[in-house]
Enzyme design. Structure first.
Site, PDB file in Angstrom:
ATOM      1  N   TYR A   1     -11.039  64.937 -20.646  1.00 22.44           N
ATOM      2  CA  TYR A   1      -9.670  65.143 -20.210  1.00 22.44           C
ATOM      3  C   TYR A   1      -9.059  64.151 -21.437  1.00 22.44           C
ATOM      4  CZ  TYR A   1     -12.196  65.493 -15.136  1.00 22.44           C
ATOM      5  OH  TYR A   1     -13.098  66.512 -15.283  1.00 22.44           O
ATOM      6  N   CYS A   2      -6.995  64.003 -20.546  1.00 17.62           N
ATOM      7  CA  CYS A   2      -6.592  63.909 -21.381  1.00 17.62           C
ATOM      8  C   CYS A   2      -6.704  62.207 -21.778  1.00 17.62           C
ATOM      9  CB  CYS A   2      -5.838  63.603 -20.762  1.00 17.62           C
ATOM     10  SG  CYS A   2      -4.247  62.740 -21.134  1.00 17.62           S
ATOM     11  N   PRO A   3      -6.786  61.713 -23.332  1.00 20.84           N
ATOM     12  CA  PRO A   3      -6.716  62.114 -24.139  1.00 20.84           C
ATOM     13  C   PRO A   3      -6.941  62.575 -25.609  1.00 20.84           C
ATOM     14  CG  PRO A   3      -5.619  60.374 -25.001  1.00 20.84           C
ATOM     15  CD  PRO A   3      -7.420  60.167 -23.164  1.00 20.84           C
TER      16      PRO A   3
END
Ligand SMILES: Cc1cc2nc3c(=O)[nH]c(=O)nc-3n(C[C@H](O)[C@H](O)[C@H](O)COP(=O)(O)OP(=O)(O)OC[C@H]3O[C@@H](n4cnc5c(N)ncnc54)[C@H](O)[C@@H]3O)c2cc1C
Lengths: 379, 79
Positions: free
Chosen positions: B16-18
């Site tokens: 997931y981000c980042p």
């Protein structure tokens, strides 16, 4: 006899042992099960205390406890450094011995690797381990004004909110010492916002603005020019500083890497619900050591330890392990010398910070003292 | 454009981000100028954040392609 080996005596390992033992005390007493915790330091460190140590609000002695004082007496304690986990042979090799296991718990945490940014060791400070924090306390005490850069040099890192907290407390620290007018604070973050979670950004960014704490995003330090006191970034920027407070890059434990059990960052691939190491039925991983998309926080290790202890006890009793981790995390966020907020979230619920208050700050200060009860499995 | 041959593919699906952006940043540090790096991400925000970063850092965005349930973001290191 079944042997359970727990590797690592931080929050994750200690709590797993202390939650597990009472559930299987009879089995241990009857000699059917043995629980051994292997850790390379005779003491445990309360890392959240570093944030206070650097401003001289907590001392070294308050942040260390003998591991023997924290662990249930039924746990065998081995103070030794593991050099290899031989998963195919079900054993852990240490500098001075070999330990066979039926079940292994990997709780070896994360380590900072400032050497990955050339010049950082010479030119910068950090508060992510004891030596760094003590050195930074000295630098802050001697600071007479100038430009402080608080720079997050890699993600993931321990305690995602600590860089924001240190910026806020620093602002008040400098104000209290009549140095704020003579100083600048610049906070930098690698991605395009000041934090990964939008609800937190929405609360914190205006608070940075109010206090004149500047920030730069998409800022990925490549090296530190210690001589000229400059940070050079991958994006082609340069930033000068008088005092650099870095959040150095992190990696998983060396033993995990040396055993071929880690991913590229040295993190153990772990099932996000069962906390079993992917591909192994008799190995669990928790705390900072895992590759999970959750915060590297003591609170996460705490909630995970409950799950691992419950499942291990079930396996010992011959019951299907059904406890699942739901991604729960709880973090206090100090927003000044005397105020704080907090967030909690899990896999399904985004965080919703509340208005900062003195009350939450005092709760955190009390928790800093009460933590040792948590470690013992009492709170 | 879609069939440009990448010198390095980063499969960051499921992260997931980042995560995906940070993986690209690491690869850019390691690769030589002129190399083409392709990031696979199942996190939709990567399709926006990564091009934004590439622009700021002054590299070349070859394209963002939607594949089956994920995005392929192709970047050339130019400096
Ligand atoms: C400045 C700072 C502030 C923080 N603030 C907060 C906060 O406010 N709230 C919060 O929840 N969390 C906070 N954290 C994060 C928290 O401290 C960590 O997430 C937590 O310590 C993780 O626990 P762990 O047991 O997984 O790892 P660790 O505590 O790192 O423990 C790992 C243990 O394994 C041992 N070990 C490693 N390798 C070996 C080996 N080869 N052989 C034997 N033993 C080994 C280590 O010696 C260590 O004892 C903070 C961290 C920092 C640095």
């Amino acid at each position: 006899m079944k042997r359970i080996v727990i590797l690592g005596g931080g929050v994750a390992g200690t709590l797993t042992a202390n939650y597990l033992v009472p559930k299987i005390r009879g089995e241990i007493r009857d000699g059917n099960v043995e629980v051994t915790l292997i850790t390379d330091r005779p003491y445990q460190v309360y890392e959240p205390g570093f944030l206070y140590l650097i401003f001289n609000r907590l001392g070294e002695a308050e942040l260390k406890r003998d591991i023997r004082e924290l662990l249930d007496p039924a746990v065998n304690i081995v103070i030794d450094r593991a050099t290899k986990i031989e998963a195919e042979n079900n054993r852990v090799v240490t500098e001075n011995g070999v330990y066979d296991y039926d079940y292994l718990v990997i709780a070896t945490g994360a380590r900072v690797v400032p050497e990955e940014i050339p010049g950082l060791k010479e030119g910068g400070h950090w508060f992510y381990n004891f030596e760094g924090a003590v050195r930074l306390r000295e630098a802050l005490a001697k600071f007479t004004g100038g430009k402080v850069v608080v720079s997050v040099m890699g993600v993931p890192h321990k305690c995602p909110v600590a860089p924001m907290e240190v910026s806020f407390i620093l602002h008040d620290f400098l104000k209290r010492r009549n140095l704020r007018d003579k100083s600048e604070i610049l906070y930098t973050y690698p991605i395009n916002k000041i934090f990964t979670m939008d609800p937190v950004v929405e609360m914190i960014q205006p608070m940075f603005d109010e206090r004149g704490i500047q920030y730069k995003t998409f800022f990925n330090p490549l090296e530190v020019d210690a001589k000229n006191k400059k940070i050079i970034t991958l994006e082609g920027e340069e930033e000068s500083y008088d005092l650099l407070i870095a959040i150095p890059p992190h990696r998983g434990a060396k033993v995990v890497e040396d055993s071929g059990l880690g991913d590229k960052g040295g993190w153990v691939p772990t099932d996000r619900y069962t906390l079993k190491v992917e591909g192994y039925e008799n190995m669990y991983a928790l705390g900072d050591a895992t590759n999970l998309p959750v915060s590297k926080a003591g609170s996460v290790a705490h909630f995970q330890a409950e799950v691992v202890a419950e499942n291990l006890a079930a396996e010992i009793e011959g019951i299907e392990p059904t406890a699942m981790f739901n991604g729960k995390a709880f973090c206090f966020i100090e927003t000044g010398w005397e105020e704080a907020t907090y967030i909690w979230f899990d896999y399904y619920t985004p965080p919703q910070p509340v208005m900062p208050s003195k009350f939450v700050h005092f709760v955190k200060m009390a928790y800093n003292k009460a933590y040792w009860l948590t470690a013992r499995g009492l709170l | 454009m879609e069939d440009v041959k990448a010198d390095r593919v980063i499969d960051a699906r499921g992260s997931y981000c980042p995560g995906p952006l940070m993986e690209l940043i690491k690869a850019i540090k390691e690769e030589d100028v002129g190399k083409v790096i392709e990031v696979w991400s199942s996190d939709e925000s990567s399709a926006k954040d990564i091009p934004e970063w590439v622009k700021k850092a002054g590299h070349e965005l070859i394209g963002v392609f939607e594949a089956d349930g994920y995005w392929r973001i192709v970047v050339k290191k130019t400096k």
